[in-house]
Design an enzyme around this catalytic site. Structure first.
Site, PDB file in Angstrom:
ATOM      1  N   GLU A   1     -13.695  -1.791  -1.655  1.00 20.60           N
ATOM      2  CA  GLU A   1     -14.399  -3.046  -0.181  1.00 20.60           C
ATOM      3  C   GLU A   1     -15.708  -2.374   0.404  1.00 20.60           C
ATOM      4  O   GLU A   1     -15.467  -1.481  -0.190  1.00 20.60           O
ATOM      5  CB  GLU A   1     -13.495  -1.953   0.796  1.00 20.60           C
ATOM      6  CG  GLU A   1     -13.246  -1.788   2.000  1.00 20.60           C
ATOM      7  CD  GLU A   1     -11.803  -1.624   2.739  1.00 20.60           C
ATOM      8  OE1 GLU A   1     -10.582  -1.740   2.338  1.00 20.60           O
ATOM      9  OE2 GLU A   1     -12.284  -1.206   4.544  1.00 20.60           O
TER      10      GLU A   1
ATOM     11  N   ASP B   1       0.533  -1.034   0.135  1.00 21.46           N
ATOM     12  CA  ASP B   1      -0.243   0.154  -0.140  1.00 21.46           C
ATOM     13  C   ASP B   1       0.730   1.286  -0.126  1.00 21.46           C
ATOM     14  O   ASP B   1       1.410   1.602   0.713  1.00 21.46           O
ATOM     15  CB  ASP B   1      -0.972  -0.504   1.169  1.00 21.46           C
ATOM     16  CG  ASP B   1      -2.668  -0.783   0.740  1.00 21.46           C
ATOM     17  OD1 ASP B   1      -2.526  -0.429  -0.093  1.00 21.46           O
ATOM     18  OD2 ASP B   1      -3.282  -0.669   2.241  1.00 21.46           O
TER      19      ASP B   1
HETATM   20  O1  KIV Z   1      -4.789  -1.749   5.104  1.00 16.09           O
HETATM   21  C1  KIV Z   1      -5.193  -3.080   4.343  1.00 16.09           C
HETATM   22  O2  KIV Z   1      -5.387  -4.160   4.534  1.00 16.09           O
HETATM   23  C2  KIV Z   1      -6.298  -2.894   3.015  1.00 16.09           C
HETATM   24  C3  KIV Z   1      -7.063  -3.906   2.693  1.00 16.09           C
HETATM   25  C4  KIV Z   1      -8.177  -4.596   3.681  1.00 16.09           C
HETATM   26  C5  KIV Z   1      -7.545  -4.378   1.324  1.00 16.09           C
HETATM   27  O3  KIV Z   1      -6.476  -2.541   1.808  1.00 16.09           O
END
Ligand code: KIV
Length: 272
Positions: free
Chosen positions: A190, A91
């Site tokens: 989500e 991310d």
């Molecule tokens: O940060 C995370 O764990 C996510 C998931 C919930 C898809 O983005």
């Protein structure tokens, strides 16, 4: 050890698209450290997400917003070291891609260079188009994330299901098509209605990976601490618990405390 998959080849973004084409569902779980990633990878998972949910489950923050790029890199480095087969997705944290697209690209390059991850995930649609396009031009694969995007929690004001009304659903479909068109290799959906997620999954060629988005998605993702039952305070409807590690760990640790207090541990065979 037996695992679901018989195929030990490294999972690539191209293989995710092939999996969608042949109707094979994609499994994804989060991990934030070497030991957990090794267990998750050896269990046959297709993708490991180094989610900024580390902010919640590892750091104890209320939202994902405080996560920094240095913290994401630290978590991702451990995960990459522990992973042989799964595709590792990282991310991009809040504030590293929403403004200037040139900064987004240099942050993306930094994450890829310093971690050895395979792919990045960014939250949002048309608003972040320029950043995604610039990152893609550097040859970095991107997975999009629509629906409940936790980095925007202060705008939403609630973690309830998104895109229940027609206007938000139409914007989500438009954004999903845009993300595919500009070159994203997948899309996390989500907490949106299952019917909408099914429609989006049918209309796209790239795979959708759902969390709280029903069974019509091309894959599923959960936060590993939640599905292992380490986290007792969080029980949304979409969460299936596969273990009760909170109880297992609490009992083991209480027994250890008892054994130390009673001088039962260590015994003669546990010393030099
Ligand atoms: O940060 C995370 O764990 C996510 C998931 C919930 C898809 O983005």
């Amino acid at each position: 050890m037996s695992t679901y998959t018989e195929d030990n080849r490294k999972v690539t973004t191209r293989r995710l698209i092939e999996m969608k084409q042949r109707g094979e569902k994609i499994s994804m779980l989060t991990s934030y450290d070497y030991t957990m990633a090794k267990i998750v990878d050896q269990s046959g998972i297709d993708c490991i997400l180094v989610g900024d949910s580390a902010s919640n489950v590892m750091a104890g923050n209320v939202t994902t917003l405080p996560m920094t790029i240095d913290q994401m890199i630290y978590h991702a480095q451990g995960v990459v070291r522990g992973t042989k087969r799964a595709l590792v997705v990282v991310d991009m944290p809040f504030g590293t891609y929403q403004g200037n697209s040139k900064e987004a690209l240099s942050n993306a390059i930094r994450i890829m260079k310093e971690t050895g991850a395979d792919c990045l995930k960014l939250e949002g649609g048309s608003e972040i188009r320029e950043s995604i396009e610039r990152i893609l031009t550097a040859g970095i694969p991107v997975i999009g994330h629509l629906g409940l995007t936790p980095q925007s929690i202060n705008k939403f004001g609630t973690y309830t299901v998104r895109a229940k009304d027609d206007a938000e659903a139409a914007k989500l479909i438009e954004d999903a098509k845009l993300l595919e068109e500009i070159g994203c290799c997948g899309l996390v959906l989500e907490k949106i209605p299952a019917k909408l997620a099914t429609q989006v999954s049918k209309e796209l060629n790239i795979p959708t990976i759902g969390i709280g988005a029903g069974n019509g998605c091309d894959g599923q993702v959960l936060v590993v601490h939640d599905m292992l039952g380490m986290n007792q305070g969080f029980s949304p409807r979409f969460l299936r618990r596969y273990a009760d590690l909170h109880t297992v760990m609490t009992e083991a640790i209480s027994k250890y405390v008892e054994d130390v207090k009673s001088s039962d541990f260590p015994n003669d065979k546990e010393q030099y």
